[in-house]
Design an enzyme around this catalytic site. Structure first.
Site, PDB file in Angstrom:
ATOM      1  N   GLU A  90      -0.161   1.179  21.253  1.00  0.00           N
ATOM      2  CA  GLU A  90      -0.509   2.293  22.135  1.00  0.00           C
ATOM      3  C   GLU A  90      -0.453   3.585  21.337  1.00  0.00           C
ATOM      4  O   GLU A  90       0.583   3.912  20.748  1.00  0.00           O
ATOM      5  CB  GLU A  90       0.481   2.365  23.300  1.00  0.00           C
ATOM      6  CG  GLU A  90       0.248   3.576  24.219  1.00  0.00           C
ATOM      7  CD  GLU A  90       1.344   3.759  25.263  1.00  0.00           C
ATOM      8  OE1 GLU A  90       1.014   4.100  26.402  1.00  0.00           O
ATOM      9  OE2 GLU A  90       2.522   3.545  24.918  1.00  0.00           O
ATOM     10  N   TRP A  91      -1.553   4.329  21.342  1.00  0.00           N
ATOM     11  CA  TRP A  91      -1.494   5.662  20.761  1.00  0.00           C
ATOM     12  C   TRP A  91      -1.189   6.653  21.873  1.00  0.00           C
ATOM     13  O   TRP A  91      -2.006   6.867  22.763  1.00  0.00           O
ATOM     14  CB  TRP A  91      -2.790   6.051  20.061  1.00  0.00           C
ATOM     15  CG  TRP A  91      -2.685   7.441  19.446  1.00  0.00           C
ATOM     16  CD1 TRP A  91      -1.538   8.069  19.045  1.00  0.00           C
ATOM     17  CD2 TRP A  91      -3.748   8.362  19.191  1.00  0.00           C
ATOM     18  NE1 TRP A  91      -1.817   9.326  18.547  1.00  0.00           N
ATOM     19  CE2 TRP A  91      -3.171   9.538  18.628  1.00  0.00           C
ATOM     20  CE3 TRP A  91      -5.131   8.313  19.369  1.00  0.00           C
ATOM     21  CZ2 TRP A  91      -3.935  10.639  18.258  1.00  0.00           C
ATOM     22  CZ3 TRP A  91      -5.886   9.414  18.998  1.00  0.00           C
ATOM     23  CH2 TRP A  91      -5.294  10.564  18.452  1.00  0.00           C
ATOM     24  N   ARG A 140      -0.436  10.861  28.166  1.00  0.00           N
ATOM     25  CA  ARG A 140       0.568  10.964  29.228  1.00  0.00           C
ATOM     26  C   ARG A 140       0.791  12.440  29.569  1.00  0.00           C
ATOM     27  O   ARG A 140       1.109  13.241  28.701  1.00  0.00           O
ATOM     28  CB  ARG A 140       1.883  10.307  28.785  1.00  0.00           C
ATOM     29  CG  ARG A 140       2.978  10.329  29.834  1.00  0.00           C
ATOM     30  CD  ARG A 140       2.673   9.444  31.036  1.00  0.00           C
ATOM     31  NE  ARG A 140       2.560   8.044  30.653  1.00  0.00           N
ATOM     32  CZ  ARG A 140       1.466   7.315  30.901  1.00  0.00           C
ATOM     33  NH1 ARG A 140       0.422   7.829  31.531  1.00  0.00           N
ATOM     34  NH2 ARG A 140       1.417   6.051  30.530  1.00  0.00           N
ATOM     35  N   GLU A 186       4.137  13.263  34.415  1.00  0.00           N
ATOM     36  CA  GLU A 186       4.532  11.853  34.430  1.00  0.00           C
ATOM     37  C   GLU A 186       5.319  11.475  33.176  1.00  0.00           C
ATOM     38  O   GLU A 186       5.334  10.321  32.761  1.00  0.00           O
ATOM     39  CB  GLU A 186       3.310  10.953  34.624  1.00  0.00           C
ATOM     40  CG  GLU A 186       2.641  11.176  35.972  1.00  0.00           C
ATOM     41  CD  GLU A 186       2.100   9.918  36.614  1.00  0.00           C
ATOM     42  OE1 GLU A 186       2.422   8.802  36.163  1.00  0.00           O
ATOM     43  OE2 GLU A 186       1.335  10.053  37.595  1.00  0.00           O
ATOM     44  N   HIS A 198       4.367   6.938  37.088  1.00  0.00           N
ATOM     45  CA  HIS A 198       5.719   7.079  36.531  1.00  0.00           C
ATOM     46  C   HIS A 198       6.527   8.033  37.395  1.00  0.00           C
ATOM     47  O   HIS A 198       6.098   9.157  37.652  1.00  0.00           O
ATOM     48  CB  HIS A 198       5.655   7.613  35.095  1.00  0.00           C
ATOM     49  CG  HIS A 198       4.814   6.764  34.189  1.00  0.00           C
ATOM     50  ND1 HIS A 198       3.436   6.797  34.215  1.00  0.00           N
ATOM     51  CD2 HIS A 198       5.161   5.854  33.258  1.00  0.00           C
ATOM     52  CE1 HIS A 198       2.968   5.934  33.325  1.00  0.00           C
ATOM     53  NE2 HIS A 198       3.993   5.349  32.729  1.00  0.00           N
ATOM     54  N   LYS A 225       0.290  -0.606  36.768  1.00  0.00           N
ATOM     55  CA  LYS A 225       1.582  -0.376  36.115  1.00  0.00           C
ATOM     56  C   LYS A 225       2.394   0.683  36.858  1.00  0.00           C
ATOM     57  O   LYS A 225       1.859   1.734  37.228  1.00  0.00           O
ATOM     58  CB  LYS A 225       1.367   0.094  34.668  1.00  0.00           C
ATOM     59  CG  LYS A 225       2.652   0.501  33.939  1.00  0.00           C
ATOM     60  CD  LYS A 225       2.338   1.257  32.655  1.00  0.00           C
ATOM     61  CE  LYS A 225       3.604   1.831  32.040  1.00  0.00           C
ATOM     62  NZ  LYS A 225       3.321   2.776  30.942  1.00  0.00           N
ATOM     63  N   ARG A 281      12.826  -4.837  31.398  1.00  0.00           N
ATOM     64  CA  ARG A 281      11.897  -4.933  30.273  1.00  0.00           C
ATOM     65  C   ARG A 281      11.942  -6.311  29.614  1.00  0.00           C
ATOM     66  O   ARG A 281      11.116  -6.621  28.763  1.00  0.00           O
ATOM     67  CB  ARG A 281      12.215  -3.849  29.236  1.00  0.00           C
ATOM     68  CG  ARG A 281      12.084  -2.424  29.776  1.00  0.00           C
ATOM     69  CD  ARG A 281      12.455  -1.397  28.712  1.00  0.00           C
ATOM     70  NE  ARG A 281      12.362  -0.036  29.206  1.00  0.00           N
ATOM     71  CZ  ARG A 281      11.260   0.714  29.206  1.00  0.00           C
ATOM     72  NH1 ARG A 281      10.137   0.196  28.745  1.00  0.00           N
ATOM     73  NH2 ARG A 281      11.267   1.951  29.671  1.00  0.00           N
ATOM     74  N   SER A 332       9.153   5.935  23.373  1.00  0.00           N
ATOM     75  CA  SER A 332       8.303   6.868  24.110  1.00  0.00           C
ATOM     76  C   SER A 332       8.762   7.028  25.553  1.00  0.00           C
ATOM     77  O   SER A 332       8.180   7.804  26.306  1.00  0.00           O
ATOM     78  CB  SER A 332       6.843   6.401  24.083  1.00  0.00           C
ATOM     79  OG  SER A 332       6.711   5.147  24.726  1.00  0.00           O
ATOM     80  N   GLN A 370      13.674   2.188  26.327  1.00  0.00           N
ATOM     81  CA  GLN A 370      12.824   1.310  25.524  1.00  0.00           C
ATOM     82  C   GLN A 370      13.658   0.657  24.425  1.00  0.00           C
ATOM     83  O   GLN A 370      14.408   1.330  23.721  1.00  0.00           O
ATOM     84  CB  GLN A 370      11.698   2.134  24.907  1.00  0.00           C
ATOM     85  CG  GLN A 370      10.343   1.475  24.989  1.00  0.00           C
ATOM     86  CD  GLN A 370       9.234   2.456  24.626  1.00  0.00           C
ATOM     87  OE1 GLN A 370       9.145   2.887  23.482  1.00  0.00           O
ATOM     88  NE2 GLN A 370       8.431   2.808  25.592  1.00  0.00           N
TER      89      GLN A 370
END
Length: 253
Positions: free
Chosen positions: A46-47, A82, A86, A143, A170, A213, A232, A236
């Site tokens: 993911e960029w 993003r 959010e 989010h 998501k 997760r 990010s 995580q």
């Protein structure tokens, strides 16, 4: 529920797929990060373009995408701008947000586009239509960094994403207690069992939510995010630890 195939990756079947974010600020940082991913256990990259210092310079974004595509070879690339509201790094109006996302899908360099689902139905549908026209799949996302909504509210949001035409739905929420994590998992299981006709992705953030997760294969979440260099989002996990635990859980099922 029908799995989604992106390049050589089947999302929604077997072990949850691992997505690793690239969060470099400069072009050099971004491309150097990309070069390290051959040794990282990841399925999708993911960029997070909102970290990029020239995020709103469309030509510079296109140039980075071109070089990222070459560096990542056949690994699927998710493009995510993003917004600040959010949890992202940049405040942006819906029109500018949509324009950059649509420019990205037209490059032919990305495989997946993250679209914040509650930007406005018209804007969201325009982005999804443009993505599909150029062969790009869409992850509609939401989010909530303040709370964990009620179970039915979360299910409603995920169902709305399906209605808008997203390929993956998501939701990420912030727990205020351990019970909130259970609420997120219950919403995931019910959505997967009763409503989902395509992959869903759910997570409870921060440390107390880390379990969410890891257990996607049990409850129905098809994708999880792990950090290779810098996280990010809160909670995580290191991508190597994540891959190991996912594999151990899979063997027991």
């Amino acid at each position: 529920m029908n799995p989604l195939v992106v390049r050589n990756i089947k999302i929604g079947e077997g072990i949850p797929k691992i997505c690793v974010p690239i969060v470099g600020v400069t072009k050099e940082d971004i491309l150097n990060e990309a070069k390290t991913f051959e040794t990282v256990p990841s399925d999708i990259l993911e960029w997070r373009v909102d970290w990029f210092e020239y995020a709103f310079d469309t030509e510079q974004v296109k140039e980075v995408l071109k070089q990222l595509r070459a560096a990542l070879k056949d690994k699927p690339l998710l493009f995510t701008l993003r917004t600040f509201k959010e949890g992202g790094q940049k405040a942006v109006e819906p029109e500018a947000y949509a324009a950059l996302n649509i420019a990205a899908v037209k490059t032919g360099c990305i495989d997946l586009l993250d679209v914040e689902a509650f930007t406005g139905d018209g804007v969201v549908k325009d982005m999804i239509e443009a993505a599909h026209k150029h062969g790009v799949k869409v992850i509609a996302s939401n989010h909530d960094f303040n709370q964990t909504p009620e179970k039915d509210v979360m299910i409603g949001r995920l169902r709305k994403m399906q209605e808008l035409g997203a390929d993956i739905s998501k939701i990420a929420v912030m727990p205020q207690s351990k019970k909130d994590v259970l609420t997120l998992l219950a919403a995931t299981e019910e959505m997967y069992r009763e409503h989902a006709d395509r992959p869903i992705v759910t997570m409870s953030m921060a440390g107390v939510g880390a379990i969410s997760r890891l257990c996607g294969e049990v409850f129905g979440s098809a994708l999880t995010f792990g950090a290779a260099k810098k996280a990010s989002a809160p909670g995580q996990l290191d991508v190597n630890d994540l891959a190991e635990v996912l594999s151990l859980l899979h063997k027991s099922l």
